[in-house]
Scaffold this motif. Structure first.
Motif, PDB file in Angstrom:
ATOM      1  N   LEU A 170      43.353  47.008  44.521  1.00 47.47           N
ATOM      2  CA  LEU A 170      42.428  47.996  44.011  1.00 47.47           C
ATOM      3  C   LEU A 170      41.242  47.732  45.204  1.00 47.47           C
ATOM      4  O   LEU A 170      40.168  48.401  44.891  1.00 47.47           O
ATOM      5  CB  LEU A 170      41.673  47.295  42.741  1.00 47.47           C
ATOM      6  CG  LEU A 170      42.336  47.765  41.514  1.00 47.47           C
ATOM      7  CD1 LEU A 170      41.578  47.187  40.179  1.00 47.47           C
ATOM      8  CD2 LEU A 170      42.257  49.328  41.386  1.00 47.47           C
ATOM      9  N   GLU A 171      41.502  46.630  46.159  1.00 44.39           N
ATOM     10  CA  GLU A 171      40.772  46.743  47.346  1.00 44.39           C
ATOM     11  C   GLU A 171      39.284  46.346  46.832  1.00 44.39           C
ATOM     12  O   GLU A 171      38.320  46.725  47.528  1.00 44.39           O
ATOM     13  CB  GLU A 171      40.624  48.190  48.140  1.00 44.39           C
ATOM     14  CG  GLU A 171      41.881  48.714  48.659  1.00 44.39           C
ATOM     15  CD  GLU A 171      42.026  50.082  49.197  1.00 44.39           C
ATOM     16  OE1 GLU A 171      40.962  50.640  49.169  1.00 44.39           O
ATOM     17  OE2 GLU A 171      42.929  50.670  49.468  1.00 44.39           O
ATOM     18  N   ILE A 172      39.248  45.205  46.144  1.00 40.29           N
ATOM     19  CA  ILE A 172      38.121  44.780  45.610  1.00 40.29           C
ATOM     20  C   ILE A 172      37.503  43.676  46.518  1.00 40.29           C
ATOM     21  O   ILE A 172      38.314  42.665  46.892  1.00 40.29           O
ATOM     22  CB  ILE A 172      38.295  44.141  44.162  1.00 40.29           C
ATOM     23  CG1 ILE A 172      38.620  45.098  43.336  1.00 40.29           C
ATOM     24  CG2 ILE A 172      36.896  43.427  43.648  1.00 40.29           C
ATOM     25  CD1 ILE A 172      38.909  44.715  41.893  1.00 40.29           C
ATOM     26  N   ILE A 173      36.190  43.862  47.113  1.00 39.76           N
ATOM     27  CA  ILE A 173      35.678  42.917  47.826  1.00 39.76           C
ATOM     28  C   ILE A 173      34.225  42.622  47.549  1.00 39.76           C
ATOM     29  O   ILE A 173      33.781  43.329  46.429  1.00 39.76           O
ATOM     30  CB  ILE A 173      35.801  43.584  49.381  1.00 39.76           C
ATOM     31  CG1 ILE A 173      34.601  44.791  49.329  1.00 39.76           C
ATOM     32  CG2 ILE A 173      36.880  43.562  49.723  1.00 39.76           C
ATOM     33  CD1 ILE A 173      34.388  45.252  50.653  1.00 39.76           C
ATOM     34  N   PRO A 174      33.346  41.672  47.779  1.00 40.27           N
ATOM     35  CA  PRO A 174      32.278  41.300  47.335  1.00 40.27           C
ATOM     36  C   PRO A 174      31.336  42.520  47.432  1.00 40.27           C
ATOM     37  O   PRO A 174      31.306  43.074  48.622  1.00 40.27           O
ATOM     38  CB  PRO A 174      31.820  40.304  48.473  1.00 40.27           C
ATOM     39  CG  PRO A 174      33.040  39.574  48.694  1.00 40.27           C
ATOM     40  CD  PRO A 174      34.053  40.636  48.911  1.00 40.27           C
ATOM     41  N   GLY A 175      30.496  42.452  46.384  1.00 45.22           N
ATOM     42  CA  GLY A 175      29.678  43.688  46.235  1.00 45.22           C
ATOM     43  C   GLY A 175      30.245  45.131  45.541  1.00 45.22           C
ATOM     44  O   GLY A 175      29.385  45.934  45.264  1.00 45.22           O
ATOM     45  N   CYS A 176      31.539  45.079  45.182  1.00 44.01           N
ATOM     46  CA  CYS A 176      32.078  46.165  44.478  1.00 44.01           C
ATOM     47  C   CYS A 176      31.551  45.939  43.285  1.00 44.01           C
ATOM     48  O   CYS A 176      31.207  45.197  42.549  1.00 44.01           O
ATOM     49  CB  CYS A 176      33.599  46.186  44.364  1.00 44.01           C
ATOM     50  SG  CYS A 176      34.312  46.464  45.916  1.00 44.01           S
TER      51      CYS A 176
ATOM     52  N   ALA B 234      35.263  38.998  38.555  1.00 44.74           N
ATOM     53  CA  ALA B 234      34.005  38.679  38.733  1.00 44.74           C
ATOM     54  C   ALA B 234      33.832  37.744  40.001  1.00 44.74           C
ATOM     55  O   ALA B 234      32.895  37.805  40.799  1.00 44.74           O
ATOM     56  CB  ALA B 234      33.748  37.699  37.586  1.00 44.74           C
ATOM     57  N   ARG B 235      34.949  36.977  40.424  1.00 50.51           N
ATOM     58  CA  ARG B 235      34.881  36.074  41.549  1.00 50.51           C
ATOM     59  C   ARG B 235      35.066  36.941  42.674  1.00 50.51           C
ATOM     60  O   ARG B 235      34.589  36.760  44.012  1.00 50.51           O
ATOM     61  CB  ARG B 235      35.925  34.985  41.505  1.00 50.51           C
ATOM     62  CG  ARG B 235      35.976  33.930  42.782  1.00 50.51           C
ATOM     63  CD  ARG B 235      37.007  32.967  42.701  1.00 50.51           C
ATOM     64  NE  ARG B 235      38.376  33.617  42.573  1.00 50.51           N
ATOM     65  CZ  ARG B 235      39.417  32.573  42.535  1.00 50.51           C
ATOM     66  NH1 ARG B 235      39.195  31.317  42.389  1.00 50.51           N
ATOM     67  NH2 ARG B 235      40.526  33.247  42.619  1.00 50.51           N
ATOM     68  N   ALA B 236      35.891  37.856  42.794  1.00 43.87           N
ATOM     69  CA  ALA B 236      35.974  38.790  43.762  1.00 43.87           C
ATOM     70  C   ALA B 236      34.852  39.624  44.377  1.00 43.87           C
ATOM     71  O   ALA B 236      34.852  40.038  45.365  1.00 43.87           O
ATOM     72  CB  ALA B 236      37.445  39.553  43.446  1.00 43.87           C
ATOM     73  N   VAL B 237      34.230  40.235  43.287  1.00 45.71           N
ATOM     74  CA  VAL B 237      32.990  40.886  43.704  1.00 45.71           C
ATOM     75  C   VAL B 237      31.752  40.271  43.797  1.00 45.71           C
ATOM     76  O   VAL B 237      30.551  40.692  44.324  1.00 45.71           O
ATOM     77  CB  VAL B 237      32.518  42.007  42.536  1.00 45.71           C
ATOM     78  CG1 VAL B 237      33.733  42.888  42.136  1.00 45.71           C
ATOM     79  CG2 VAL B 237      32.089  41.151  41.281  1.00 45.71           C
ATOM     80  N   ALA B 238      31.737  38.752  43.535  1.00 43.14           N
ATOM     81  CA  ALA B 238      30.382  37.883  43.773  1.00 43.14           C
ATOM     82  C   ALA B 238      30.449  37.947  45.159  1.00 43.14           C
ATOM     83  O   ALA B 238      31.083  38.064  46.139  1.00 43.14           O
ATOM     84  CB  ALA B 238      30.677  36.482  43.373  1.00 43.14           C
TER      85      ALA B 238
END
Length: 310
Positions: free
Chosen positions: A104-110, A127-131
């Motif tokens: 899903l290419e999830i990075i901080p800020g998503c 949640a940890r991935a987007v934090a």
């Protein structure tokens, strides 16, 4: 997962405080989440553990009971939370979760939309991935289940990163306020094809959708719906085989203490002169590896698709 602390590389480097949630580790298959409360005690087969002895210790500490038994106090990471949470629904485990976050290419800020919330296993890792600047908006049609998930996210310090809503995404779709704003969408629904048109409207151009389904018939119908607005449609089944690694004593003939043969060839350990004089040369401790007797096989199919840019 502990609250994000931008001043530290890992937020669980701080010491345990009264009111913290810790994962009490007895062994790899026996763990439990405990809220630290001075004056309270934990009783198990190893003895009595006073919570007051835990306060001020760093996460990862080994603590002793009144009988000399011990447990480890671990930080509630998403991986450990997945192993100890209450199963209100079928959950995703670490192998599927890591695959989902990567594809899903999830990075901080998503900004990520999820339906349904279920037990919240995936949500904690998202949640940890987007934090620290991103956010997860997760929806479940079951009001009580959503309320319990909300309480869990509060316990593990994720309230600032996760918003839980009660909504029938299959019937109503996602709220209009998220149109064109989502970087990724995750669907865990009985009939995901009903929610795909709404998910299409929510995604940014080139955004990625993932649908989790336990049955291949659900996958086939979802893919038929995806073809109209999505490209790069792919389905995966993640299978994981775990191994047990143990130290076993080997005798003269390469067998175990009970006379049976070891499952894998191993190197003998070299013994010191004192061990030889004590007769320890007659046997050695060898590291053995073998597949776990109980291994989770199929959990479901993960279908990914990218929103076609017009």
């Amino acid at each position: 997962m502990l609250p994000i602390d931008p001043t530290k590389k890992n937020s669980f480097q701080r010491r345990i405080c009264n009111g913290d949630l810790v994962i009490v580790y007895e062994r790899h298959d026996i763990m439990k989440a405990i809220k630290v409360c001075e004056g309270s005690e934990l009783q198990n087969r190893f003895g009595v553990f006073r919570h007051s002895d835990w306060v001020g210790r760093p996460f990862g500490s080994k603590v002793l009971s009144n009988k000399g038994g011990f447990v480890y106090l671990l930080a509630p990471t998403p991986e450990l939370w997945t192993l100890v949470l209450s199963h209100r629904t079928q959950i995703l485990y670490i192998a599927d979760i890591s695959f989902v976050i990567s594809f899903l290419e999830i990075i901080p800020g998503c900004l990520v939309l999820e339906s349904g919330t279920g037990s919240g296993s995936l949500t904690t890792s998202l949640a940890r991935a987007v934090a620290p600047a991103g956010h997860i908006y997760t929806f479940d049609f079951h009001e009580q289940r959503a309320a319990l998930a909300r309480e869990d996210f509060e316990r593990i310090g994720l309230s600032s990163l996760v918003t839980v809503g009660v909504r029938d995404i299959q019937g109503e779709g996602f709220p209009d306020e998220f149109c064109g704003a989502a970087d990724s969408v995750f669907l865990d629904l009985p009939q995901p094809w009903l929610a795909i048109p709404s998910a299409c409207k929510m995604l940014k151009p080139d955004g990625v959708l993932c649908s989790f389904s336990p049955c291949i018939e659900q996958v086939q119908r979802s893919c038929e719906t995806l073809k109209s607005d999505f490209t790069d449609i792919r389905t995966f089944e993640v299978l994981l085989r775990a191994y047990e690694v143990r130290e076993q004593r080997m005798g003269y003939g390469g067998g175990n203490e009970d006379g049976s043969l070891g499952s894998l060839p191993c190197k003998r350990r070299q013994f010191s002169s004192s061990e030889v004089s004590n007769g320890r040369e007659n046997s050695s401790c060898s590291v053995m590896a073998r597949p776990c007797s109980e291994t989770r096989g199929h959990t479901g199919y993960l279908t990914f698709a990218r929103l076609r840019c017009l």
